[in-house]
Design a protein around this motif. Structure first.
Motif, PDB file in Angstrom:
ATOM      1  N   ALA A 185       0.853  -1.200   0.000  1.00  0.00           N
ATOM      2  CA  ALA A 185       0.000   0.000   0.000  1.00  0.00           C
ATOM      3  C   ALA A 185       0.885   1.245   0.000  1.00  0.00           C
ATOM      4  O   ALA A 185       0.946   1.972   0.988  1.00  0.00           O
ATOM      5  CB  ALA A 185      -0.917  -0.006   1.215  1.00  0.00           C
ATOM      6  N   PRO A 186       1.578   1.517  -1.104  1.00  0.00           N
ATOM      7  CA  PRO A 186       2.517   2.644  -1.137  1.00  0.00           C
ATOM      8  C   PRO A 186       1.866   3.971  -0.759  1.00  0.00           C
ATOM      9  O   PRO A 186       0.850   4.353  -1.323  1.00  0.00           O
ATOM     10  CB  PRO A 186       3.009   2.682  -2.575  1.00  0.00           C
ATOM     11  CG  PRO A 186       2.556   1.434  -3.216  1.00  0.00           C
ATOM     12  CD  PRO A 186       1.457   0.866  -2.382  1.00  0.00           C
ATOM     13  N   GLY A 187       2.456   4.621   0.233  1.00  0.00           N
ATOM     14  CA  GLY A 187       1.977   5.929   0.653  1.00  0.00           C
ATOM     15  C   GLY A 187       0.701   5.906   1.472  1.00  0.00           C
ATOM     16  O   GLY A 187       0.189   6.944   1.850  1.00  0.00           O
ATOM     17  N   ARG A 188       0.171   4.728   1.762  1.00  0.00           N
ATOM     18  CA  ARG A 188      -1.117   4.633   2.459  1.00  0.00           C
ATOM     19  C   ARG A 188      -1.019   4.052   3.860  1.00  0.00           C
ATOM     20  O   ARG A 188      -2.027   3.901   4.532  1.00  0.00           O
ATOM     21  CB  ARG A 188      -2.092   3.800   1.634  1.00  0.00           C
ATOM     22  CG  ARG A 188      -2.521   4.509   0.368  1.00  0.00           C
ATOM     23  CD  ARG A 188      -3.478   3.654  -0.455  1.00  0.00           C
ATOM     24  NE  ARG A 188      -3.964   4.370  -1.610  1.00  0.00           N
ATOM     25  CZ  ARG A 188      -3.331   4.450  -2.767  1.00  0.00           C
ATOM     26  NH1 ARG A 188      -2.173   3.858  -2.925  1.00  0.00           N
ATOM     27  NH2 ARG A 188      -3.850   5.125  -3.760  1.00  0.00           N
ATOM     28  N   ASP A 189       0.171   3.703   4.303  1.00  0.00           N
ATOM     29  CA  ASP A 189       0.342   3.145   5.640  1.00  0.00           C
ATOM     30  C   ASP A 189       0.686   4.289   6.589  1.00  0.00           C
ATOM     31  O   ASP A 189       1.787   4.837   6.535  1.00  0.00           O
ATOM     32  CB  ASP A 189       1.459   2.100   5.631  1.00  0.00           C
ATOM     33  CG  ASP A 189       1.626   1.409   6.969  1.00  0.00           C
ATOM     34  OD1 ASP A 189       1.519   2.089   8.023  1.00  0.00           O
ATOM     35  OD2 ASP A 189       1.887   0.200   6.970  1.00  0.00           O
ATOM     36  N   PRO A 190      -0.248   4.671   7.453  1.00  0.00           N
ATOM     37  CA  PRO A 190      -0.011   5.827   8.321  1.00  0.00           C
ATOM     38  C   PRO A 190       1.240   5.698   9.194  1.00  0.00           C
ATOM     39  O   PRO A 190       1.947   6.676   9.409  1.00  0.00           O
ATOM     40  CB  PRO A 190      -1.262   5.904   9.195  1.00  0.00           C
ATOM     41  CG  PRO A 190      -2.304   5.135   8.470  1.00  0.00           C
ATOM     42  CD  PRO A 190      -1.578   4.099   7.664  1.00  0.00           C
ATOM     43  N   SER A 191       1.539   4.498   9.664  1.00  0.00           N
ATOM     44  CA  SER A 191       2.715   4.356  10.525  1.00  0.00           C
ATOM     45  C   SER A 191       4.008   4.537   9.728  1.00  0.00           C
ATOM     46  O   SER A 191       4.968   5.148  10.216  1.00  0.00           O
ATOM     47  CB  SER A 191       2.706   3.010  11.252  1.00  0.00           C
ATOM     48  OG  SER A 191       2.826   1.944  10.333  1.00  0.00           O
ATOM     49  N   LEU A 192       4.046   4.036   8.485  1.00  0.00           N
ATOM     50  CA  LEU A 192       5.242   4.219   7.656  1.00  0.00           C
ATOM     51  C   LEU A 192       5.384   5.681   7.226  1.00  0.00           C
ATOM     52  O   LEU A 192       6.485   6.224   7.201  1.00  0.00           O
ATOM     53  CB  LEU A 192       5.194   3.300   6.434  1.00  0.00           C
ATOM     54  CG  LEU A 192       5.261   1.802   6.714  1.00  0.00           C
ATOM     55  CD1 LEU A 192       5.160   1.010   5.414  1.00  0.00           C
ATOM     56  CD2 LEU A 192       6.523   1.441   7.479  1.00  0.00           C
ATOM     57  N   ASN A 193       4.253   6.316   6.877  1.00  0.00           N
ATOM     58  CA  ASN A 193       4.300   7.735   6.519  1.00  0.00           C
ATOM     59  C   ASN A 193       4.775   8.573   7.701  1.00  0.00           C
ATOM     60  O   ASN A 193       5.577   9.498   7.544  1.00  0.00           O
ATOM     61  CB  ASN A 193       2.929   8.221   6.052  1.00  0.00           C
ATOM     62  CG  ASN A 193       2.546   7.644   4.711  1.00  0.00           C
ATOM     63  OD1 ASN A 193       3.380   7.158   3.964  1.00  0.00           O
ATOM     64  ND2 ASN A 193       1.264   7.678   4.414  1.00  0.00           N
ATOM     65  N   SER A 194       4.276   8.237   8.875  1.00  0.00           N
ATOM     66  CA  SER A 194       4.686   8.965  10.077  1.00  0.00           C
ATOM     67  C   SER A 194       6.174   8.761  10.357  1.00  0.00           C
ATOM     68  O   SER A 194       6.879   9.713  10.700  1.00  0.00           O
ATOM     69  CB  SER A 194       3.853   8.494  11.271  1.00  0.00           C
ATOM     70  OG  SER A 194       4.242   9.172  12.431  1.00  0.00           O
ATOM     71  N   ALA A 195       6.650   7.528  10.182  1.00  0.00           N
ATOM     72  CA  ALA A 195       8.075   7.259  10.388  1.00  0.00           C
ATOM     73  C   ALA A 195       8.929   8.044   9.395  1.00  0.00           C
ATOM     74  O   ALA A 195       9.988   8.582   9.755  1.00  0.00           O
ATOM     75  CB  ALA A 195       8.360   5.764  10.267  1.00  0.00           C
ATOM     76  N   ALA A 196       8.459   8.153   8.154  1.00  0.00           N
ATOM     77  CA  ALA A 196       9.191   8.933   7.153  1.00  0.00           C
ATOM     78  C   ALA A 196       9.198  10.413   7.526  1.00  0.00           C
ATOM     79  O   ALA A 196      10.224  11.088   7.429  1.00  0.00           O
ATOM     80  CB  ALA A 196       8.586   8.722   5.767  1.00  0.00           C
ATOM     81  N   ASP A 197       8.035  10.924   7.960  1.00  0.00           N
ATOM     82  CA  ASP A 197       7.979  12.324   8.394  1.00  0.00           C
ATOM     83  C   ASP A 197       8.883  12.555   9.602  1.00  0.00           C
ATOM     84  O   ASP A 197       9.596  13.555   9.672  1.00  0.00           O
ATOM     85  CB  ASP A 197       6.544  12.729   8.740  1.00  0.00           C
ATOM     86  CG  ASP A 197       5.691  12.968   7.498  1.00  0.00           C
ATOM     87  OD1 ASP A 197       6.264  13.142   6.403  1.00  0.00           O
ATOM     88  OD2 ASP A 197       4.459  12.978   7.640  1.00  0.00           O
ATOM     89  N   ASP A 198       8.871  11.593  10.538  1.00  0.00           N
ATOM     90  CA  ASP A 198       9.709  11.726  11.733  1.00  0.00           C
ATOM     91  C   ASP A 198      11.187  11.680  11.384  1.00  0.00           C
ATOM     92  O   ASP A 198      11.993  12.364  12.018  1.00  0.00           O
ATOM     93  CB  ASP A 198       9.381  10.626  12.743  1.00  0.00           C
ATOM     94  CG  ASP A 198       8.007  10.799  13.382  1.00  0.00           C
ATOM     95  OD1 ASP A 198       7.403  11.883  13.226  1.00  0.00           O
ATOM     96  OD2 ASP A 198       7.542   9.835  14.016  1.00  0.00           O
TER      97      ASP A 198
END
Length: 137
Positions: free
Chosen positions: A87-100
């Protein structure tokens, strides 16, 4: 510029990053971007930033440049993970980790005296989160 040098790879990565960013911003300027496309753009921009950090560190060699390089590499890896998977770009935890991961990369780049351009998913979909471009020092 030779494509196998850090400077040549950086130039190529920047060119590759610019095209999808332009297409993404022009496709629906008033709508939220497609999460997968946005994640790919963030991944490409983070990879280009890591290559630019490598070039800057090789020219500078300071401790601040080394910290910025390490943070840029961590940011690039986190952005790549968020852009991949089922789910590219749709996993909130992975997106949050990238933002962090982007936060310390931006701080370290500023500390090293570098101009910073931010391209995280949160900042692209929520312009109030932070300015996309910082002024040069």
């Amino acid at each position: 510029m030779h494509a196998k040098t850090p400077a040549g790879r950086t130039a190529g990565a920047l060119r590759l990053s610019a095209r999808p960013l332009d297409a993404l911003s022009a496709s629906a300027p008033d709508a939220a971007p497609d999460p997968a496309a946005d994640a790919r753009c963030a991944r490409n921009a983070a990879a280009a930033a890591a290559l630019a950090a490598q070039v800057a560190h090789s020219a500078d060699g300071s401790e601040a440049a080394l910290r910025a390089l390490r943070a840029a590499l961590a940011d690039s890896q986190a952005a790549a993970v968020a852009a991949g998977g089922p789910a590219p770009g749709r996993d909130p935890s992975l997106n949050s980790a990238a933002d962090d991961a982007e936060e310390p990369a931006v701080a370290a780049a500023r500390e090293a005296g570098w101009t910073v351009v931010s391209c995280s998913t949160t900042r692209r979909t929520d312009p109030s989160a932070s300015p996309p471009v910082s002024p040069p020092p």
